[in-house]
Write a protein that holds these residues in place. Sequence first.
Motif, mmCIF file in Angstrom:
data_model
loop_
_atom_site.group_PDB
_atom_site.id
_atom_site.type_symbol
_atom_site.label_atom_id
_atom_site.label_comp_id
_atom_site.label_asym_id
_atom_site.label_seq_id
_atom_site.Cartn_x
_atom_site.Cartn_y
_atom_site.Cartn_z
ATOM 1 N N ASP A 537 0.832 -1.214 0.000
ATOM 2 C CA ASP A 537 0.000 0.000 0.000
ATOM 3 C C ASP A 537 0.863 1.259 0.000
ATOM 4 O OD1 ASP A 537 -2.601 -1.386 2.176
ATOM 5 O OD2 ASP A 537 -2.308 -1.458 -0.012
ATOM 6 N N LEU A 538 1.950 1.213 0.780
ATOM 7 C CA LEU A 538 2.822 2.387 0.861
ATOM 8 C C LEU A 538 3.488 2.655 -0.489
ATOM 9 C CD1 LEU A 538 4.388 1.765 4.395
ATOM 10 C CD2 LEU A 538 2.882 3.653 3.753
ATOM 11 N N LEU A 539 3.964 1.606 -1.112
ATOM 12 C CA LEU A 539 4.636 1.800 -2.402
ATOM 13 C C LEU A 539 3.635 2.247 -3.465
ATOM 14 C CD1 LEU A 539 7.103 -1.252 -2.367
ATOM 15 C CD2 LEU A 539 7.694 1.166 -2.186
ATOM 16 N N LYS A 540 2.417 1.745 -3.367
ATOM 17 C CA LYS A 540 1.379 2.180 -4.321
ATOM 18 C C LYS A 540 1.130 3.680 -4.155
ATOM 19 C CE LYS A 540 -1.833 -1.602 -4.760
ATOM 20 N NZ LYS A 540 -3.117 -2.141 -4.318
ATOM 21 N N ALA A 541 1.014 4.099 -2.890
ATOM 22 C CA ALA A 541 0.733 5.514 -2.615
ATOM 23 C C ALA A 541 1.869 6.394 -3.135
ATOM 24 C CB ALA A 541 0.542 5.728 -1.114
ATOM 25 N N LEU A 542 3.096 5.911 -2.928
ATOM 26 C CA LEU A 542 4.240 6.715 -3.376
ATOM 27 C C LEU A 542 4.303 6.789 -4.897
ATOM 28 C CD1 LEU A 542 6.987 5.608 -0.827
ATOM 29 C CD2 LEU A 542 5.849 7.817 -0.986
ATOM 30 N N ASN A 543 3.966 5.695 -5.554
ATOM 31 C CA ASN A 543 3.997 5.719 -7.013
ATOM 32 C C ASN A 543 2.945 6.658 -7.587
ATOM 33 O OD1 ASN A 543 6.200 4.058 -7.645
ATOM 34 N ND2 ASN A 543 4.989 2.197 -7.318
ATOM 35 N N ALA A 544 1.903 6.935 -6.759
ATOM 36 C CA ALA A 544 0.859 7.850 -7.212
ATOM 37 C C ALA A 544 1.160 9.294 -6.834
ATOM 38 C CB ALA A 544 -0.487 7.435 -6.590
ATOM 39 N N PHE A 545 2.273 9.512 -6.141
ATOM 40 C CA PHE A 545 2.650 10.835 -5.656
ATOM 41 C C PHE A 545 2.923 11.756 -6.838
ATOM 42 C CE2 PHE A 545 4.067 14.206 -3.310
ATOM 43 C CZ PHE A 545 5.424 14.329 -3.048
ATOM 44 N N LYS A 546 2.230 12.892 -6.920
ATOM 45 C CA LYS A 546 2.389 13.796 -8.062
ATOM 46 C C LYS A 546 3.749 14.471 -8.068
ATOM 47 C CE LYS A 546 -2.448 14.895 -8.792
ATOM 48 N NZ LYS A 546 -3.537 15.826 -8.542
ATOM 49 N N GLY A 547 4.304 14.648 -6.888
ATOM 50 C CA GLY A 547 5.580 15.369 -6.819
ATOM 51 C C GLY A 547 6.789 14.461 -6.923
ATOM 52 N N LYS A 548 6.560 13.214 -7.279
ATOM 53 C CA LYS A 548 7.697 12.278 -7.279
ATOM 54 C C LYS A 548 8.587 12.520 -8.489
ATOM 55 C CE LYS A 548 5.743 8.247 -9.717
ATOM 56 N NZ LYS A 548 6.846 7.908 -10.617
ATOM 57 N N PRO A 549 9.881 12.204 -8.336
ATOM 58 C CA PRO A 549 10.757 12.321 -9.500
ATOM 59 C C PRO A 549 10.546 11.118 -10.429
ATOM 60 C CG PRO A 549 11.981 11.523 -7.606
ATOM 61 C CD PRO A 549 10.581 11.763 -7.139
ATOM 62 N N GLU A 550 11.353 11.050 -11.446
ATOM 63 C CA GLU A 550 11.223 9.912 -12.357
ATOM 64 C C GLU A 550 11.675 8.647 -11.654
ATOM 65 O OE1 GLU A 550 11.988 12.356 -16.494
ATOM 66 O OE2 GLU A 550 13.164 10.567 -16.063
ATOM 67 N N GLY A 551 11.031 7.542 -11.991
ATOM 68 C CA GLY A 551 11.407 6.279 -11.387
ATOM 69 C C GLY A 551 10.253 5.700 -10.595
ATOM 70 N N VAL A 552 10.520 4.554 -9.969
ATOM 71 C CA VAL A 552 9.496 3.881 -9.167
ATOM 72 C C VAL A 552 9.902 3.955 -7.706
ATOM 73 C CG1 VAL A 552 8.739 2.334 -10.988
ATOM 74 C CG2 VAL A 552 10.596 1.624 -9.486
ATOM 75 N N ALA A 553 8.894 3.913 -6.862
ATOM 76 C CA ALA A 553 9.144 3.973 -5.421
ATOM 77 C C ALA A 553 9.689 2.641 -4.951
ATOM 78 C CB ALA A 553 7.847 4.294 -4.684
ATOM 79 N N VAL A 554 10.698 2.710 -4.083
ATOM 80 C CA VAL A 554 11.289 1.478 -3.539
ATOM 81 C C VAL A 554 11.533 1.647 -2.055
ATOM 82 C CG1 VAL A 554 12.405 0.784 -5.710
ATOM 83 C CG2 VAL A 554 13.649 2.226 -4.079
ATOM 84 N N MET A 555 11.623 0.484 -1.397
ATOM 85 C CA MET A 555 11.987 0.482 0.022
ATOM 86 C C MET A 555 13.178 -0.453 0.138
ATOM 87 S SD MET A 555 9.722 -0.745 3.315
ATOM 88 C CE MET A 555 10.338 -2.403 3.501
ATOM 89 N N THR A 556 14.157 -0.098 0.967
ATOM 90 C CA THR A 556 15.330 -0.944 1.106
ATOM 91 C C THR A 556 15.753 -1.023 2.549
ATOM 92 O OG1 THR A 556 17.621 -1.304 0.409
ATOM 93 C CG2 THR A 556 16.908 0.979 0.630
ATOM 94 N N VAL A 557 16.259 -2.182 2.897
ATOM 95 C CA VAL A 557 16.888 -2.369 4.206
ATOM 96 C C VAL A 557 17.880 -3.502 4.051
ATOM 97 C CG1 VAL A 557 15.055 -3.915 5.037
ATOM 98 C CG2 VAL A 557 16.504 -2.711 6.676
ATOM 99 N N GLY A 558 19.059 -3.288 4.559
ATOM 100 C CA GLY A 558 20.103 -4.307 4.424
ATOM 101 C C GLY A 558 20.430 -4.538 2.953
ATOM 102 N N ASP A 559 20.441 -5.839 2.567
ATOM 103 C CA ASP A 559 20.795 -6.143 1.183
ATOM 104 C C ASP A 559 19.543 -6.410 0.343
ATOM 105 O OD1 ASP A 559 21.659 -9.690 1.551
ATOM 106 O OD2 ASP A 559 19.999 -8.468 2.327
ATOM 107 N N LYS A 560 18.393 -6.026 0.861
ATOM 108 C CA LYS A 560 17.146 -6.295 0.145
ATOM 109 C C LYS A 560 16.519 -4.997 -0.368
ATOM 110 C CE LYS A 560 16.077 -10.611 2.421
ATOM 111 N NZ LYS A 560 15.431 -11.253 3.519
ATOM 112 N N LEU A 561 15.805 -5.195 -1.463
ATOM 113 C CA LEU A 561 15.105 -4.070 -2.074
ATOM 114 C C LEU A 561 13.674 -4.502 -2.332
ATOM 115 C CD1 LEU A 561 15.762 -1.176 -3.353
ATOM 116 C CD2 LEU A 561 15.569 -2.360 -5.541
ATOM 117 N N TYR A 562 12.705 -3.667 -2.010
ATOM 118 C CA TYR A 562 11.300 -4.004 -2.190
ATOM 119 C C TYR A 562 10.680 -2.987 -3.134
ATOM 120 C CZ TYR A 562 12.356 -6.514 2.117
ATOM 121 O OH TYR A 562 12.936 -7.361 3.060
ATOM 122 N N LEU A 563 10.001 -3.513 -4.171
ATOM 123 C CA LEU A 563 9.315 -2.628 -5.110
ATOM 124 C C LEU A 563 8.121 -3.366 -5.691
ATOM 125 C CD1 LEU A 563 11.310 -2.487 -8.478
ATOM 126 C CD2 LEU A 563 11.879 -4.042 -6.650
#
Lengths: 786, 176
Positions: A537-563
């Motif tokens: 849900d958080l990544l969906k909301a961020l991808n819908a953010f009008k002020g976002k730069p180019e690219g997709v929203a991601v979350m990272t911790v340690g050696d993992k990346l979530y998108l």
Amino acid sequence: MKQFTFIAIALAAAAQISAGAGETKTKYHEWSGTRTIPVHRIRLSDENGESIVPQYSLSLPFSARKTCGACHDYEKISHGWHSNYGDKDAPKGRSGEPWLLSDEVTGIQLPVSARGWKNTWLPGSVGLTPWTFIKTFGRNLPGGGYGESDDGPNDPTARWSLSGKLEVDCLGCHNASPAQNHSEWNKQVARENFRWAATGASGLGEIGGMASRMPSSWTYVQGPNPDDSQFAVAPSVNYDTGLFDAKKRVLVDISSKPQDRHCLFCHSVAEEGRQRKDLDVDVHTRAGMSCVDCHRSGVDHMIVRGYEKESSQRGDLSVAASSCRGCHLGVPDAKGAVALGGRIGAPYPEHKGLPPVHLDKLACTACHSGPMPSADLVRVRTARANRVGISGRANWTTDLPYIVEPVLMKGEDGKIAPHRMTWPSFWAKVEGDKVKPVAAADVAVAGTNVLESAKCVAGFLDMLDIGDATNGKPVLVQAGKVYNTNIDKGLDLNLCKATADQSGILLLLDGVLLPVVSGFNPAAEQMEPLVQARITDLLKALNAFKGKPEGVAVMTVGDKLYLLDETVTLKTCKLADEVDVAKVSSEFLKLPSKAVAWGWLKDKKMSAFAPDFMVRSVVATIGTSYTFTEEQVAMVLKVLSAGGKDKYAFICSGKMFSLDQAGKLVASDNAAAEAVAWPLAHEVRSARQALGARKCTDCHGAKSPFFFGKVVASGPMKTANVQVKQMSELQGLDASFYRLFGWSFQFRSLFKSVLFGAACLIGAVLALYALLALNRLTKFLGSKDK
Amino acid sequence: MFRVLTVISVIAAVAVVVMFGKQLAGQPAKSEPKTGRYPALEGLIAFAVLVGLLLLAGTGFLGSVLPGRAMSGYTIVAHFAGAGLFAVCFALLAVFRAEAYSLACPDTHGRFSTIQKICFWAIALCGIGLIMSALSAMFHLLGTHGQLLAMKIHKCFGLTALLAAIVYSGTARRRA
């Protein structure tokens, strides 16, 4: 022949009569000598001179020119001091508080005055037409002046035909009714309902609709738009018919002497952060006087301002009697009681122990008015500059512009007096030695995504504010400080403190910082469904953010990346596979991150949730009086200067900031950056609280703030490069002398004792030999040599 | 007005000294004049009085009266310094030389002429007036009118002292 003569005489007489009829002048009421005020039970007239029928739904608002002007010389009144700022012939007078054209986004704080006072800009030179001047400052204008300008045809943006003229609002000062509401005036002016503003403010009728929303082709004769009763509602007035009698007259509670509250609508000043209970009123107010007891005027409404040279500037000796000296000490060149002083019971100031030279070099206000000088200047808010006193659900008050007091400096009359001071702040095009202000709209375009850092970051936090509100609100944590969003879609500094290991985006709940995704365990082999849903849900909301730069929203911790993948399903990847970690250059995004971090991914390049300069700006400015940083200013100047033809600068804090060859921001001095100052006279303190009333060292000390206080320029940009002046410099005095003189006061008591002792010794010797001489005399007279 | 009076009276005093100085100085002592018990100290104090007097006269008249403006800046600091020096040293000089300046016998000690003695006592009297008029302005006693009056009194005493000093020094040189 006789017939011819008779006809000639008859024709001449007829011509004389008709000429006389055309020249009939209105006879205005003049004061007859009565000490009462006539009861104003009168008919109201609209701007066409038609009597108002309050029951009629399409009635126009009343016109002061036609209503009040039927008996009082409106033309004369409208050229009084409050309205004559645009008159070419109007006297300039001593500098007063200028209008401050301010814009919080671009940090603009430009002193404007149609009177051409020192260090101010004429309205036309900063792009203000009469229309835009009224729109911007009409909240604290009494009408008239530019409000009745005929400049419409020259200004394509002017909408006088819709709004009507902003006539002099007589009732704004003279209406003693408690219904007189200046906030209503503000509201109507903001809605461009100029024609309706006075009626609404007086409480005689209720104003609906907004001229600002009406199409340019609309005029009031068209009446309301039957197709739109929600948005573009035409201005209208609904009179309180209960106030009118059977003859359609209304009782207007007129006071010839405006009450203080009317003056204070526009002339209130208060120390920022101070509570009302701690304010002591002016001694004159405490003594039962009102503003107009000193600030008088006749029908011409040339209000007496009360400074010493005013009478000579206006060529009117009676004005001198209303200055501090004139009232308390008398007017030397006048005759009769005025020459004696003591008007309205004004006490005679003895000034015991004060060498008379002080009265020549200092204005009365230097010792008696404003806050006591201290090491730090006091920041104040004024009604006109900071929109203080406009009541309602919305908070109109602004922090900008920053005004400080008391700055003890030499005034225009050559005497040292306390002043209020502010420093201009604006973006400028540099043309040789001169600078020309750049319009706020142009700067805002150049500063897109640069200047409003707090709003950009707040927008990001708002996007993360989904789900159950009882889980907490997203906040930014950086350098031990916590920043939360506010109602204005900006950021505030929260009182909560973060520990050293807490940073990034967290949730704040009841003063406790929590992770955005609760129950998230990156080491777990299988992610819990709730956690997975939350992250999705958080990544969906961020991808819908009008002020976002180019690219997709991601979350990272340690050696993992979530998108989210193409099917909007959460995907867990290895950081190294998706991101070129070596190319990550953000100060606020360190990969691999120990805690959860948010960002944007495009072409294997990951960026932080907000550009570094934005986060730096938030940390540097939120919770302070600053609006932006040097870094942001440099970025905007680069955009403005793109093309290389013109040079741009930012004037702020007494300096001019421009880009050097290497693109770095450098500061220099410029006349346009000099502060604008105007004398203050209130609040007048009691005699016991006057400077020097207790001891001379209130001012004459080696470290006295009177002479050695620092005047540090302020502005919206956070910078160490600010103009700093010492009070003595502003007073045109030699600081080293006054330091020596102040130091010598330590020995003053000893000096007095020594002088007294010497006088006693000389006196004793004189007395001794006088007595000896007396002894010889008595012996001579008492005996006779044989 | 005071400016004019100052100029005229100073010129008159100098003229009197030039024209009548010798007569006013009188005859020298018939016998060896008596000196004070500590002549070197006395001389030093007298010199300090002279310096103080010159400083006061210079800063007062040249720095304020003649330009017609209130004294300010380093001028007033110098005036205060001179005032302290003059007051202390003149008080001491009065103690050291009161007997020598006594008018009891025209030629007591034989050191000073009658006119010099008169000038000394005039300066002493003016000294008290100068000190008290200046001191009264330094306390919470006098309002603006009182301060202006004190200043006028100070100027008058100052002018009198200056004239007496001119006559004193002018006749001292002429004593054979």
